[in-house]
Design a protein around this motif. Structure first.
Motif, PDB file in Angstrom:
ATOM      1  N   ASP A 198      18.599   2.885 -13.525  1.00  0.00           N
ATOM      2  CA  ASP A 198      18.546   3.979 -12.552  1.00  0.00           C
ATOM      3  C   ASP A 198      19.881   4.707 -12.410  1.00  0.00           C
ATOM      4  O   ASP A 198      19.990   5.642 -11.620  1.00  0.00           O
ATOM      5  CB  ASP A 198      18.115   3.446 -11.183  1.00  0.00           C
ATOM      6  CG  ASP A 198      16.708   2.868 -11.221  1.00  0.00           C
ATOM      7  OD1 ASP A 198      15.852   3.479 -11.872  1.00  0.00           O
ATOM      8  OD2 ASP A 198      16.484   1.809 -10.611  1.00  0.00           O
ATOM      9  N   GLY A 199      20.877   4.251 -13.132  1.00  0.00           N
ATOM     10  CA  GLY A 199      22.166   4.917 -13.100  1.00  0.00           C
ATOM     11  C   GLY A 199      23.034   4.603 -11.899  1.00  0.00           C
ATOM     12  O   GLY A 199      24.017   5.302 -11.646  1.00  0.00           O
ATOM     13  N   HIS A 200      22.686   3.556 -11.135  1.00  0.00           N
ATOM     14  CA  HIS A 200      23.491   3.204  -9.972  1.00  0.00           C
ATOM     15  C   HIS A 200      24.763   2.496 -10.416  1.00  0.00           C
ATOM     16  O   HIS A 200      24.738   1.660 -11.335  1.00  0.00           O
ATOM     17  CB  HIS A 200      22.704   2.293  -9.034  1.00  0.00           C
ATOM     18  CG  HIS A 200      21.400   2.862  -8.582  1.00  0.00           C
ATOM     19  ND1 HIS A 200      21.254   4.183  -8.191  1.00  0.00           N
ATOM     20  CD2 HIS A 200      20.156   2.302  -8.470  1.00  0.00           C
ATOM     21  CE1 HIS A 200      20.004   4.403  -7.855  1.00  0.00           C
ATOM     22  NE2 HIS A 200      19.310   3.285  -8.023  1.00  0.00           N
ATOM     23  N   LEU A 201      25.865   2.815  -9.761  1.00  0.00           N
ATOM     24  CA  LEU A 201      27.134   2.161 -10.076  1.00  0.00           C
ATOM     25  C   LEU A 201      27.146   0.757  -9.493  1.00  0.00           C
ATOM     26  O   LEU A 201      26.915   0.576  -8.293  1.00  0.00           O
ATOM     27  CB  LEU A 201      28.296   2.973  -9.500  1.00  0.00           C
ATOM     28  CG  LEU A 201      29.678   2.315  -9.633  1.00  0.00           C
ATOM     29  CD1 LEU A 201      30.133   2.310 -11.092  1.00  0.00           C
ATOM     30  CD2 LEU A 201      30.719   3.027  -8.770  1.00  0.00           C
ATOM     31  N   VAL A 202      27.416  -0.230 -10.345  1.00  0.00           N
ATOM     32  CA  VAL A 202      27.563  -1.617  -9.907  1.00  0.00           C
ATOM     33  C   VAL A 202      29.026  -1.989 -10.069  1.00  0.00           C
ATOM     34  O   VAL A 202      29.610  -1.793 -11.137  1.00  0.00           O
ATOM     35  CB  VAL A 202      26.678  -2.569 -10.734  1.00  0.00           C
ATOM     36  CG1 VAL A 202      26.846  -4.006 -10.250  1.00  0.00           C
ATOM     37  CG2 VAL A 202      25.227  -2.148 -10.662  1.00  0.00           C
ATOM     38  N   ALA A 203      29.644  -2.531  -9.031  1.00  0.00           N
ATOM     39  CA  ALA A 203      31.067  -2.867  -9.074  1.00  0.00           C
ATOM     40  C   ALA A 203      31.314  -4.223  -8.437  1.00  0.00           C
ATOM     41  O   ALA A 203      30.558  -4.656  -7.556  1.00  0.00           O
ATOM     42  CB  ALA A 203      31.891  -1.796  -8.358  1.00  0.00           C
ATOM     43  N   ARG A 204      32.349  -4.882  -8.922  1.00  0.00           N
ATOM     44  CA  ARG A 204      32.814  -6.109  -8.262  1.00  0.00           C
ATOM     45  C   ARG A 204      34.023  -5.727  -7.412  1.00  0.00           C
ATOM     46  O   ARG A 204      35.030  -5.242  -7.925  1.00  0.00           O
ATOM     47  CB  ARG A 204      33.214  -7.172  -9.284  1.00  0.00           C
ATOM     48  CG  ARG A 204      33.665  -8.476  -8.611  1.00  0.00           C
ATOM     49  CD  ARG A 204      34.277  -9.434  -9.605  1.00  0.00           C
ATOM     50  NE  ARG A 204      34.726 -10.659  -8.940  1.00  0.00           N
ATOM     51  CZ  ARG A 204      35.586 -11.521  -9.473  1.00  0.00           C
ATOM     52  NH1 ARG A 204      36.103 -11.298 -10.678  1.00  0.00           N
ATOM     53  NH2 ARG A 204      35.953 -12.596  -8.793  1.00  0.00           N
ATOM     54  N   LEU A 205      33.901  -5.966  -6.105  1.00  0.00           N
ATOM     55  CA  LEU A 205      34.963  -5.552  -5.190  1.00  0.00           C
ATOM     56  C   LEU A 205      36.003  -6.632  -4.977  1.00  0.00           C
ATOM     57  O   LEU A 205      37.042  -6.387  -4.379  1.00  0.00           O
ATOM     58  CB  LEU A 205      34.348  -5.155  -3.840  1.00  0.00           C
ATOM     59  CG  LEU A 205      33.308  -4.029  -3.895  1.00  0.00           C
ATOM     60  CD1 LEU A 205      32.911  -3.612  -2.492  1.00  0.00           C
ATOM     61  CD2 LEU A 205      33.822  -2.845  -4.682  1.00  0.00           C
ATOM     62  N   GLY A 206      35.743  -7.840  -5.480  1.00  0.00           N
ATOM     63  CA  GLY A 206      36.695  -8.932  -5.322  1.00  0.00           C
ATOM     64  C   GLY A 206      35.978 -10.202  -4.917  1.00  0.00           C
ATOM     65  O   GLY A 206      34.960 -10.159  -4.215  1.00  0.00           O
ATOM     66  N   GLY A 207      36.492 -11.358  -5.363  1.00  0.00           N
ATOM     67  CA  GLY A 207      35.861 -12.623  -5.012  1.00  0.00           C
ATOM     68  C   GLY A 207      34.419 -12.644  -5.467  1.00  0.00           C
ATOM     69  O   GLY A 207      34.110 -12.372  -6.633  1.00  0.00           O
ATOM     70  N   ASP A 208      33.500 -12.956  -4.564  1.00  0.00           N
ATOM     71  CA  ASP A 208      32.068 -12.958  -4.890  1.00  0.00           C
ATOM     72  C   ASP A 208      31.364 -11.784  -4.218  1.00  0.00           C
ATOM     73  O   ASP A 208      30.184 -11.851  -3.927  1.00  0.00           O
ATOM     74  CB  ASP A 208      31.426 -14.278  -4.473  1.00  0.00           C
ATOM     75  CG  ASP A 208      31.565 -14.554  -2.973  1.00  0.00           C
ATOM     76  OD1 ASP A 208      32.496 -13.993  -2.360  1.00  0.00           O
ATOM     77  OD2 ASP A 208      30.767 -15.318  -2.417  1.00  0.00           O
ATOM     78  N   GLU A 209      32.095 -10.690  -4.011  1.00  0.00           N
ATOM     79  CA  GLU A 209      31.543  -9.495  -3.380  1.00  0.00           C
ATOM     80  C   GLU A 209      31.274  -8.418  -4.429  1.00  0.00           C
ATOM     81  O   GLU A 209      32.129  -8.110  -5.254  1.00  0.00           O
ATOM     82  CB  GLU A 209      32.502  -8.955  -2.319  1.00  0.00           C
ATOM     83  CG  GLU A 209      32.725  -9.910  -1.145  1.00  0.00           C
ATOM     84  CD  GLU A 209      33.728  -9.374  -0.149  1.00  0.00           C
ATOM     85  OE1 GLU A 209      34.279  -8.282  -0.402  1.00  0.00           O
ATOM     86  OE2 GLU A 209      33.970 -10.035   0.861  1.00  0.00           O
ATOM     87  N   PHE A 210      30.065  -7.859  -4.371  1.00  0.00           N
ATOM     88  CA  PHE A 210      29.654  -6.804  -5.286  1.00  0.00           C
ATOM     89  C   PHE A 210      29.102  -5.636  -4.479  1.00  0.00           C
ATOM     90  O   PHE A 210      28.737  -5.792  -3.310  1.00  0.00           O
ATOM     91  CB  PHE A 210      28.574  -7.312  -6.244  1.00  0.00           C
ATOM     92  CG  PHE A 210      29.031  -8.407  -7.173  1.00  0.00           C
ATOM     93  CD1 PHE A 210      29.442  -8.115  -8.468  1.00  0.00           C
ATOM     94  CD2 PHE A 210      29.051  -9.728  -6.751  1.00  0.00           C
ATOM     95  CE1 PHE A 210      29.858  -9.128  -9.318  1.00  0.00           C
ATOM     96  CE2 PHE A 210      29.462 -10.751  -7.595  1.00  0.00           C
ATOM     97  CZ  PHE A 210      29.869 -10.446  -8.883  1.00  0.00           C
ATOM     98  N   ALA A 211      29.039  -4.482  -5.127  1.00  0.00           N
ATOM     99  CA  ALA A 211      28.487  -3.298  -4.466  1.00  0.00           C
ATOM    100  C   ALA A 211      27.629  -2.524  -5.448  1.00  0.00           C
ATOM    101  O   ALA A 211      27.932  -2.463  -6.640  1.00  0.00           O
ATOM    102  CB  ALA A 211      29.604  -2.411  -3.926  1.00  0.00           C
ATOM    103  N   VAL A 212      26.557  -1.946  -4.935  1.00  0.00           N
ATOM    104  CA  VAL A 212      25.707  -1.038  -5.712  1.00  0.00           C
ATOM    105  C   VAL A 212      25.695   0.297  -4.981  1.00  0.00           C
ATOM    106  O   VAL A 212      25.264   0.377  -3.825  1.00  0.00           O
ATOM    107  CB  VAL A 212      24.268  -1.581  -5.853  1.00  0.00           C
ATOM    108  CG1 VAL A 212      23.424  -0.601  -6.671  1.00  0.00           C
ATOM    109  CG2 VAL A 212      24.267  -2.958  -6.495  1.00  0.00           C
TER     110      VAL A 212
END
Length: 595
Positions: free
Chosen positions: A232-246
């Motif tokens: 779907d083209g959503h940006l997936v990122a790791r923000l640090g530690g075990d935290e992620f963002a979509v």
């Protein structure tokens, strides 16, 4: 002394400046011709071109022609702006013309050039005036390798080494760009969504299996996230530690973003097989979806972080949608927490009193002291708004001591004002933390001595869960207070442990039935026999243990009549009176309150 030949002076090599004169003589004999400059220009490895003030190519060298594609002669009289695509950028076009007309000393830009053979290169274009004559010199440098190296370094800088996902810096860069572009793009939905997730129990995996396994799990999680959101083209990122963002750009609404969160949650709940090692992990997800207008990157992340905390607080392994009303309550709670301690010192608290009335005769036997916070911003606050906060930060000790002293002083004052009437006892709520964090027994003894109130006229209320779980110091304190003559009451009885065997061993003198039992009596036309049977059993049991029973939340005369019939001793509720200021209690001391 050094000899000379034929009396001649020093040789050219020895004479000051002699060498320079001979070189000059040789230079005079072999002057550099203009054609030499042309030869040097034509064979220079740098791509060069001379332009007139109109920007037309007067002369181009071989390197320039090779870079553009073609022969040097074929480039004459061609507009350099067309050859290098300088007109595509308004600012670059303006700066270029400023140099052509002598109003600017230099102009430099980077351009993506297309060769006649179809290849593409990145070039740095520099334009500068010629010294002492009209026109400008233009140089073009291939910076493709430099850009490629810079791109590789930026990729390393902007991506996480463990998961290979975009890192926090790139995520915020994309988020900021998305907010800015949506704000000015009329074809945009004008909305944005964010799923902020944290792995539940990841620390335990790291601590027990080691960081190497933890890193492999993070990489596997990143793969799952990319699989289920990447199409779907959503940006997936790791923000640090075990935290992620979509990041859901151009969101179509809450339903789309919550659907992404549900998909992510389901994907992560499947077990992970890491080289034969089977691991299970879940995630908590904070979901925020809102209009871009009025939204900042910081504000969006704060909302997502708050919502992630709610998801954890609500039980983990779930997604939770941002709730403005819940957030407002949280903000208010933080504001109250930061001002609670100073408020005690500023005298912002006051006590109101609610009568405790004998059900048999309607006579006021005592009052319960209820604290109110006259907050300068939020108005009058009841205990349920701030007592929990006070217990968390420890200010309940200071506040509780003030309540106890104020209530005892007021009870003693009523005695002085009405010497002929039976004295009222005053009931004060006590938090368990007051027992642990202060010497409650010493505080009570000091306050009773200071105010002159008899111990039997003080009743301390503790919740059922607090009393039933008492052991060690709390139990010793309750016993010492009971030995002193102070009455101990269990508040909200019937909602907690209800450990009747333990109850018989506690120094308790009063049970206060929780209001939920009394509210069951509201339908007077069709009473529920079970409610009455339960309350009657509790009253009989309490009486056999030598305890008195108070019913809370008595609101109708029918409820009072039924409670009286089953033997309940006292009642408290709006039927008799709401909590009132101390001067109103004086009016009730002599006058029975009919039910």
């Amino acid at each position: 002394m050094r000899a000379t030949t034929d009396g001649a002076g020093p040789t050219d090599a020895e004479a000051p400046g002699g060498s320079r004169r001979r070189i000059a003589e040789r230079d005079d004999r072999t002057p550099v011709e203009p054609r030499d400059y042309r030869t040097a220009f034509a064979s220079a490895p740098a791509a060069l071109a001379l332009l007139d003030r109109e920007g037309l190519v007067v002369l181009a060298n071989t390197a320039f022609a090779a870079l553009i594609g073609g022969e040097p002669e074929a480039l004459r009289a061609r507009p350099a702006a067309d050859l290098l695509d300088l007109s595509c950028d308004r600012r670059a076009w303006h700066a270029y013309h400023e140099v052509l007309h002598g109003r600017r000393s230099r102009f430099r830009c980077t351009r993506r050039l297309k060769h006649t053979d179809g290849s593409v290169l990145w070039a740095e274009v520099t334009v500068a005036p010629l010294a002492g004559r009209p026109g400008v010199v233009l140089s073009v440098t291939d910076v493709g390798e430099r850009r490629e190296l810079r791109a590789r370094l930026r990729h390393l800088q902007m991506h996480d080494a463990v998961t290979l996902l975009p890192n926090r810096a790139l995520f915020f860069e994309r988020l900021t760009a998305a907010l800015e572009s949506s704000a000015y793009d009329h074809g945009s939905t004008g909305r944005i969504g964010l799923c902020y997730l944290d792995l539940d129990g990841f620390k335990a995996i790291n601590d027990t299996l080691g960081h190497r396994v933890g890193d492999r799990l993070l990489a596997a999680v990143a793969g799952r996230l990319t699989e289920c959101t990447g199409p779907d083209g959503h940006l997936v990122a790791r923000l640090g530690g075990d935290e992620f963002a979509v990041l859901v750009e151009e969101s179509t609404g809450t339903e789309q973003v919550t659907s992404v969160a549900a998909t992510v949650l389901a994907a992560l709940q499947r077990p992970f097989d890491l080289d034969g090692q089977r691991l299970s992990v879940s995630a908590s997800i904070g979901v925020v979806e809102r209009a871009v207008a009025g939204t900042s990157a910081t504000g969006l992340m704060q909302a997502a972080d708050t919502t992630l905390y709610w998801a954890k607080e609500d039980g983990k392994a779930r997604w939770t949608l941002f709730d403005p009303e819940r957030n407002a309550h949280r903000v208010t709670r933080q504001a109250l927490a930061s001002t609670l301690r100073p408020a005690v010192e500023r005298g912002e608290f006051a006590l109101e009193y609610q009568p405790l009335v004998g059900l048999a005769d309607g006579v006021t036997r005592g009052v319960e002291a209820l604290v109110r916070w006259n907050h300068p911003e939020f108005g009058t606050l009841t205990p349920n708004r701030f007592v929990g906060i006070a217990e968390e930060d420890g200010s309940i000790v200071q506040l509780g001591r003030w309540v106890l002293r104020t209530a005892c002083r007021q009870a003693r004052q009523w005695q002085r004002d009405h010497p002929g009437a039976p004295p009222l006892f005053v009931s004060v709520n006590v938090a368990v933390r007051q027992v642990w964090d202060s010497d409650l027994v010493a505080d009570v003894a000091e306050i009773l001595a200071e105010t002159g109130l008899a111990p039997r006229l003080l009743q301390l209320e503790l919740t059922e869960s607090a009393v039933m779980g008492s052991a060690g110091r709390p139990l010793q304190a309750l016993q010492a207070l009971s030995d002193m003559g102070v009455q101990i009451a269990i508040d909200d009885f019937g909602t907690g442990y209800s450990n009747l065997a333990y109850l018989s061993r506690l120094p308790v003198s009063v049970l206060k039935l929780d209001g939920s039992f009394v509210r069951g009596f509201q339908d007077e036309a069709h009473p529920n026999p079970a409610d009455e049977t339960i309350v009657e059993a509790m009253v009989q049991l309490a009486h056999r243990l030598g305890l008195t029973v108070t019913a809370e939340c008595v609101e109708t005369s029918g409820q009072a009549a039924r409670l009286r019939r089953i033997g309940c001793d006292t009642g408290q509720g709006w039927l008799y009176s709401r909590a009132v200021p101390p001067d109103r209690i004086g009016e009730l001391i002599s006058a029975p309150l009919s039910a």
